[in-house]
Design a protein around this motif. Structure first.
Motif, PDB file in Angstrom:
ATOM      1  N   ILE A 270       0.409  -1.506   0.116  1.00 50.94           N
ATOM      2  CA  ILE A 270       0.122  -0.152   0.020  1.00 50.94           C
ATOM      3  C   ILE A 270       0.524   1.258   0.058  1.00 50.94           C
ATOM      4  N   ASP A 271       1.032   2.008  -1.156  1.00 54.66           N
ATOM      5  CA  ASP A 271       1.376   3.443  -0.965  1.00 54.66           C
ATOM      6  C   ASP A 271       0.789   4.364  -0.485  1.00 54.66           C
ATOM      7  N   ILE A 272       0.468   5.143   0.250  1.00 56.08           N
ATOM      8  CA  ILE A 272       0.194   6.341   0.881  1.00 56.08           C
ATOM      9  C   ILE A 272       0.555   7.756   0.620  1.00 56.08           C
ATOM     10  N   VAL A 273       0.028   7.852  -1.081  1.00 55.79           N
ATOM     11  CA  VAL A 273       0.863   9.748  -0.885  1.00 55.79           C
ATOM     12  C   VAL A 273      -0.416  11.180  -0.269  1.00 55.79           C
ATOM     13  N   ARG A 274       0.408  12.196  -0.414  1.00 52.52           N
ATOM     14  CA  ARG A 274      -0.909  13.087   0.143  1.00 52.52           C
ATOM     15  C   ARG A 274      -1.363  13.708  -1.413  1.00 52.52           C
ATOM     16  N   TYR A 275      -2.556  14.377  -1.083  1.00 55.94           N
ATOM     17  CA  TYR A 275      -3.421  14.929  -2.532  1.00 55.94           C
ATOM     18  C   TYR A 275      -3.075  15.639  -2.454  1.00 55.94           C
ATOM     19  N   SER A 276      -3.780  16.164  -3.245  1.00 58.16           N
ATOM     20  CA  SER A 276      -3.409  17.638  -4.215  1.00 58.16           C
ATOM     21  C   SER A 276      -4.234  18.602  -4.440  1.00 58.16           C
ATOM     22  N   ASP A 277      -4.711  19.714  -4.856  1.00 56.75           N
ATOM     23  CA  ASP A 277      -5.429  20.181  -6.269  1.00 56.75           C
ATOM     24  C   ASP A 277      -4.569  20.252  -7.290  1.00 56.75           C
ATOM     25  N   GLU A 278      -3.686  20.417  -6.832  1.00 57.02           N
ATOM     26  CA  GLU A 278      -2.468  20.831  -7.962  1.00 57.02           C
ATOM     27  C   GLU A 278      -1.842  19.741  -8.740  1.00 57.02           C
ATOM     28  N   PRO A 279      -2.432  19.610 -10.038  1.00 56.30           N
ATOM     29  CA  PRO A 279      -2.398  18.549 -11.007  1.00 56.30           C
ATOM     30  C   PRO A 279      -0.909  17.927 -10.707  1.00 56.30           C
ATOM     31  N   VAL A 280       0.320  19.198 -10.795  1.00 55.20           N
ATOM     32  CA  VAL A 280       1.586  19.171 -11.252  1.00 55.20           C
ATOM     33  C   VAL A 280       2.017  17.657 -10.139  1.00 55.20           C
ATOM     34  N   GLU A 281       1.389  18.420  -9.127  1.00 54.14           N
ATOM     35  CA  GLU A 281       2.220  18.115  -7.501  1.00 54.14           C
ATOM     36  C   GLU A 281       1.371  16.634  -7.286  1.00 54.14           C
ATOM     37  N   PHE A 282       0.338  16.148  -7.128  1.00 55.22           N
ATOM     38  CA  PHE A 282      -0.257  15.417  -7.116  1.00 55.22           C
ATOM     39  C   PHE A 282      -0.100  14.141  -8.242  1.00 55.22           C
ATOM     40  N   VAL A 283      -0.361  14.382  -9.289  1.00 56.57           N
ATOM     41  CA  VAL A 283       1.126  13.732 -10.357  1.00 56.57           C
ATOM     42  C   VAL A 283       2.295  12.824  -9.239  1.00 56.57           C
ATOM     43  N   SER A 284       2.934  14.222  -9.227  1.00 57.88           N
ATOM     44  CA  SER A 284       4.275  13.611  -8.642  1.00 57.88           C
ATOM     45  C   SER A 284       3.864  12.563  -7.470  1.00 57.88           C
ATOM     46  N   ASN A 285       3.155  13.366  -6.500  1.00 58.76           N
ATOM     47  CA  ASN A 285       3.323  12.331  -5.116  1.00 58.76           C
ATOM     48  C   ASN A 285       2.330  10.836  -5.997  1.00 58.76           C
ATOM     49  N   SER A 286       1.546  10.777  -6.587  1.00 61.12           N
ATOM     50  CA  SER A 286       1.259   9.805  -7.046  1.00 61.12           C
ATOM     51  C   SER A 286       2.201   8.220  -7.474  1.00 61.12           C
ATOM     52  N   LEU A 287       3.197   8.862  -7.861  1.00 59.61           N
ATOM     53  CA  LEU A 287       4.227   8.097  -8.206  1.00 59.61           C
ATOM     54  C   LEU A 287       5.331   7.471  -7.235  1.00 59.61           C
ATOM     55  N   SER A 288       4.619   8.157  -6.391  1.00 61.67           N
ATOM     56  CA  SER A 288       5.731   7.098  -5.372  1.00 61.67           C
ATOM     57  C   SER A 288       5.432   5.969  -4.973  1.00 61.67           C
ATOM     58  N   PRO A 289       6.828   4.865  -5.059  1.00 57.72           N
ATOM     59  CA  PRO A 289       7.887   5.536  -4.034  1.00 57.72           C
ATOM     60  C   PRO A 289       8.989   6.185  -5.091  1.00 57.72           C
ATOM     61  N   SER A 290       8.841   6.352  -6.763  1.00 64.49           N
ATOM     62  CA  SER A 290       9.583   7.146  -7.099  1.00 64.49           C
ATOM     63  C   SER A 290       9.863   8.720  -7.370  1.00 64.49           C
ATOM     64  N   LYS A 291      10.897   9.064  -7.441  1.00 65.63           N
ATOM     65  CA  LYS A 291      11.041  10.669  -7.333  1.00 65.63           C
ATOM     66  C   LYS A 291      11.228  10.890  -8.867  1.00 65.63           C
ATOM     67  N   VAL A 292      10.875  11.841  -8.650  1.00 66.84           N
ATOM     68  CA  VAL A 292      10.475  13.046  -9.980  1.00 66.84           C
ATOM     69  C   VAL A 292      11.184  14.285 -10.029  1.00 66.84           C
ATOM     70  N   ILE A 293      11.315  14.328 -11.318  1.00 63.75           N
ATOM     71  CA  ILE A 293      11.817  15.617 -11.105  1.00 63.75           C
ATOM     72  C   ILE A 293      11.417  16.812 -11.658  1.00 63.75           C
ATOM     73  N   SER A 294      10.082  16.361 -13.040  1.00 62.57           N
ATOM     74  CA  SER A 294       9.392  17.294 -13.454  1.00 62.57           C
ATOM     75  C   SER A 294       8.241  17.032 -13.950  1.00 62.57           C
ATOM     76  N   VAL A 295       6.856  17.800 -13.672  1.00 59.44           N
ATOM     77  CA  VAL A 295       6.103  17.400 -14.193  1.00 59.44           C
ATOM     78  C   VAL A 295       5.088  18.714 -15.193  1.00 59.44           C
ATOM     79  N   GLU A 296       4.502  17.964 -16.224  1.00 56.99           N
ATOM     80  CA  GLU A 296       4.003  18.938 -17.188  1.00 56.99           C
ATOM     81  C   GLU A 296       2.914  18.799 -17.628  1.00 56.99           C
TER      82      GLU A 296
END
Length: 362
Positions: A270-296
């Motif tokens: 189970i991966d628990i990630v922080r929700y965000s109303d900002e799509p960039v942040e939410f998509v970045s968080n959703s790919l945990s446990p991977s690190k993300v450099i950028s999201v467009e």
């Protein structure tokens, strides 16, 4: 029937919540059929049960006519006036025709009707109880199984757990205790049928509500869930209070809370990630446990183009694309993942090619 019978109906009304008047009316209706069947009568009749004494009487109902063609259904005006001088044509005259031994038939019929109505009322009560618990979690005991279902004893009703709604490799034996999610409740001729699932995303959500007081109290909210039962799940959580870390609340001290849920789901990750109303942040968080450099983000196409470090590409995509697929389900965005080197080699780092790793929300 007698006074004791009427008192028994009153007691039933108190204990079972079944209206005494409804029961009596049902008995009267059943006695009409019983009278016609046992006495081979084609008359129109009415059965009356005295609400105080329990006395049962049968009345033939006849229409007042000038010329009688069917004496079972009609009565002449002269004969009607002998009963009551005020009768006129087309009136309905009631004549008592209670048979001498009708009490025995009445008692048997009343018992059958009351038993049936009690059964119907209990089924209705159970149905109302469980239909209100749809999308809730229940615990039951496995009683038996066949080729299609496990039958789970929930106390007042037996739930059906289809084999297709169990997790991969999951097998239950007689008397095993099982937690499951109620997907639907249906009425049937045999009473309410409760269907439960072990694979539904709602089970994961409800388990966290049981383990995390902050969720139960509304301080932490589960905003979305993506699940591939038995393998891996992701949940996105948000906090209503700034000082409360939603992810930490769900993980618990030394991971105790999330581990309890994992154990119940037979080791499902189970991966628990922080929700965000900002799509960039939410998509970045959703790919945990991977690190993300950028999201467009491309709003019109609902596509998120993600760049990850070279050594994190396989982690971001996951085994057979599972991590990226769950992230897409969790966020509702199509996710196109590239590694850093691939982006650096191209003049337009966000242009697509045949090697794009794009995962659509399913």
């Amino acid at each position: 029937m007698n006074v004791e019978f009427i008192e028994a109906l009153s007691q039933l009304e108190k204990e079972k919540g079944i209206s005494k008047e409804v029961l009596i009316e049902a008995i009267e209706a059943a006695l009409i059929s019983g009278y016609k069947r046992n006495f081979h009568s084609a008359q129109n009749v009415r059965v009356d049960i005295d609400r105080d004494s329990g006395r049962v009487r049968v009345f033939a109902r006849k229409t007042v006519v000038e010329e009688v063609l069917d004496p079972r259904l009609e009565i002449s005006l002269d004969a009607a006036e002998e009963i009551n001088p005020s009768h006129e044509l087309d009136d309905i005259v009631e004549i008592e025709v209670t048979p001498a031994d009708f009490g025995r038939i009445a008692a048997q019929t009343a018992k059958q009707v009351v038993t049936q109505r009690i059964r119907e009322a209990e089924r209705s009560i159970i149905y109302e109880e469980f239909v209100d618990r749809e999308e809730d979690i229940v615990t039951g005991i496995v009683q038996r199984s066949d080729n299609r279902h496990y039958y789970i004893d929930l106390g007042r009703v037996e739930a059906l757990l289809p084999h297709t709604e169990t997790m991969p490799g999951e097998r239950f034996k007689h008397n095993d205790r099982v937690k499951a999610f109620i997907t639907r409740v249906e009425k049937s001729t045999k009473g309410p049928q409760v269907f439960v699932s072990r694979t539904h995303p709602g089970l994961l959500k409800r388990l966290f509500e049981l383990e995390v007081p902050e969720i139960y109290d509304g301080i932490v909210e589960i905003r979305s869930v993506a699940r591939e039962a038995g393998y891996r799940s992701k949940i996105a959580v948000a906090s209503q209070e700034e000082q409360v870390d939603p992810v930490g609340a769900c993980v618990g001290h030394r991971g105790m809370r999330v581990q309890t849920v994992v154990n119940e789901l037979r080791g499902e990750k189970i991966d628990i990630v922080r929700y965000s109303d900002e799509p960039v942040e939410f998509v970045s968080n959703s790919l945990s446990p991977s690190k993300v450099i950028s999201v467009e983000i491309e709003e019109e196409e609902k596509v998120a183009r993600v760049v990850v470090p070279d050594h994190q590409l396989s982690l971001a995509i996951g085994k057979e694309g599972q991590n990226a697929r769950l992230a897409a389900k969790l966020t509702g965005w199509k996710i196109d993942i590239k590694n850093e080197s691939e982006v650096d080699e191209k003049s337009d780092p966000l242009s697509g090619d045949s090697d794009d790793k794009t995962v659509k929300e399913e």
